[in-house]
Design a protein around this motif. Sequence first.
Motif, mmCIF file in Angstrom:
data_model
loop_
_atom_site.group_PDB
_atom_site.id
_atom_site.type_symbol
_atom_site.label_atom_id
_atom_site.label_comp_id
_atom_site.label_asym_id
_atom_site.label_seq_id
_atom_site.Cartn_x
_atom_site.Cartn_y
_atom_site.Cartn_z
ATOM 1 N N LEU A 113 46.560 4.414 8.575
ATOM 2 C CA LEU A 113 46.034 3.793 7.368
ATOM 3 C C LEU A 113 44.522 3.637 7.505
ATOM 4 N N PHE A 114 43.793 4.090 6.481
ATOM 5 C CA PHE A 114 42.347 3.962 6.461
ATOM 6 C C PHE A 114 41.955 2.746 5.628
ATOM 7 N N ARG A 172 49.644 -1.396 5.752
ATOM 8 C CA ARG A 172 50.510 -0.417 5.095
ATOM 9 C C ARG A 172 51.581 -1.101 4.246
ATOM 10 N N LYS A 173 52.012 -0.388 3.202
ATOM 11 C CA LYS A 173 53.059 -0.885 2.331
ATOM 12 C C LYS A 173 54.410 -0.243 2.630
ATOM 13 N N ALA A 212 45.138 0.440 17.387
ATOM 14 C CA ALA A 212 46.576 0.654 17.508
ATOM 15 C C ALA A 212 47.309 -0.622 17.126
ATOM 16 N N VAL A 213 48.320 -0.483 16.267
ATOM 17 C CA VAL A 213 49.097 -1.618 15.779
ATOM 18 C C VAL A 213 50.584 -1.324 16.003
ATOM 19 N N PHE A 265 43.755 2.271 11.195
ATOM 20 C CA PHE A 265 44.893 1.726 11.927
ATOM 21 C C PHE A 265 45.910 2.825 12.238
ATOM 22 N N PHE A 266 46.381 2.834 13.481
ATOM 23 C CA PHE A 266 47.430 3.755 13.907
ATOM 24 C C PHE A 266 48.657 2.932 14.272
ATOM 25 N N TYR A 267 49.788 3.209 13.631
ATOM 26 C CA TYR A 267 51.018 2.452 13.858
ATOM 27 C C TYR A 267 51.854 3.185 14.907
#
Length: 282
Positions: A36-37, A28-29, A5-6, A45-47
């Motif tokens: 994001l994998f 991520r962009k 988790a981010v 990653f989970f935002y």
Amino acid sequence: MLRIAVPNKGALSGPAAAMLHEAGYRQRKESKELVLFDNVNGVEFFYLRPRDIAIYVSSGRLAIGITGRDLLLDSGANAEEILQLGFARSTFRYAAKPGTASAVADLAGLTIATSYEGVVGKHLADSGVAASVVHLDGAVETAIQLGVAQVIADVVETGTSLRNAGLEPFGEPIMESEAVVIRRTGADAEDADVRKFLRRLQGVLVARRYVMMDYDIRVEQVEKAVALTPGLESPTVSPLHHEGWVAVRAMVPTADAQIIMDQLYDLGARAILTTGIHAARL
């Protein structure tokens, strides 16, 4: 894949993304990306909202997360911090109009406005003080002006916003906060994927705190020079083609580098160079 988790926004988001990028992970962009994998590193990653991260981690759905210590404690989630990240530092304190209170004991019977009722409630309970806590989102300084509370509890950085509202902090800080990596309490501390992730972040922290210093010095001055640059284990000392001289290489704290260079020069060292460290494993 290791699921992490981010923070998706706020003061934690940018520095967390920068640290993860320095640690070699994709980021991520677009802010609209929620997942994001990073297939190369085996990470997903989970935002998420910083305030929700401890809850997700405590559920076991996500292995670890990056959030603030204040948010972790305020959530009451079954999670614990396992690494301090050194950014988003803040101090959490009580504040009121001058003469209202001078210590936590003076809060008995008063009403306190805060966005962190979990943190404040625990602090009051630990201090044996009975007071009312009102939860407010966002800026809480106006709570006193509008008569909602006599005291506020909030993050204090420069104190400018408090002074502008006619308030002043008092007593000892409730807590010191910063960004931390967290995991579910009782989770496997030997998880290989988590340990690798932590090593990468620790490498970034080291790289940010140190520079590599190289210099040449006369053999008879080596012991004095090495005392100034002891390195982590010990410095590397190599003989030079010019007899009576050696080359020394050691890691030194970035904050002290200029002073150490001056001291080495006074000892007779020459060709003193510093080089940034981009990654490290200790």
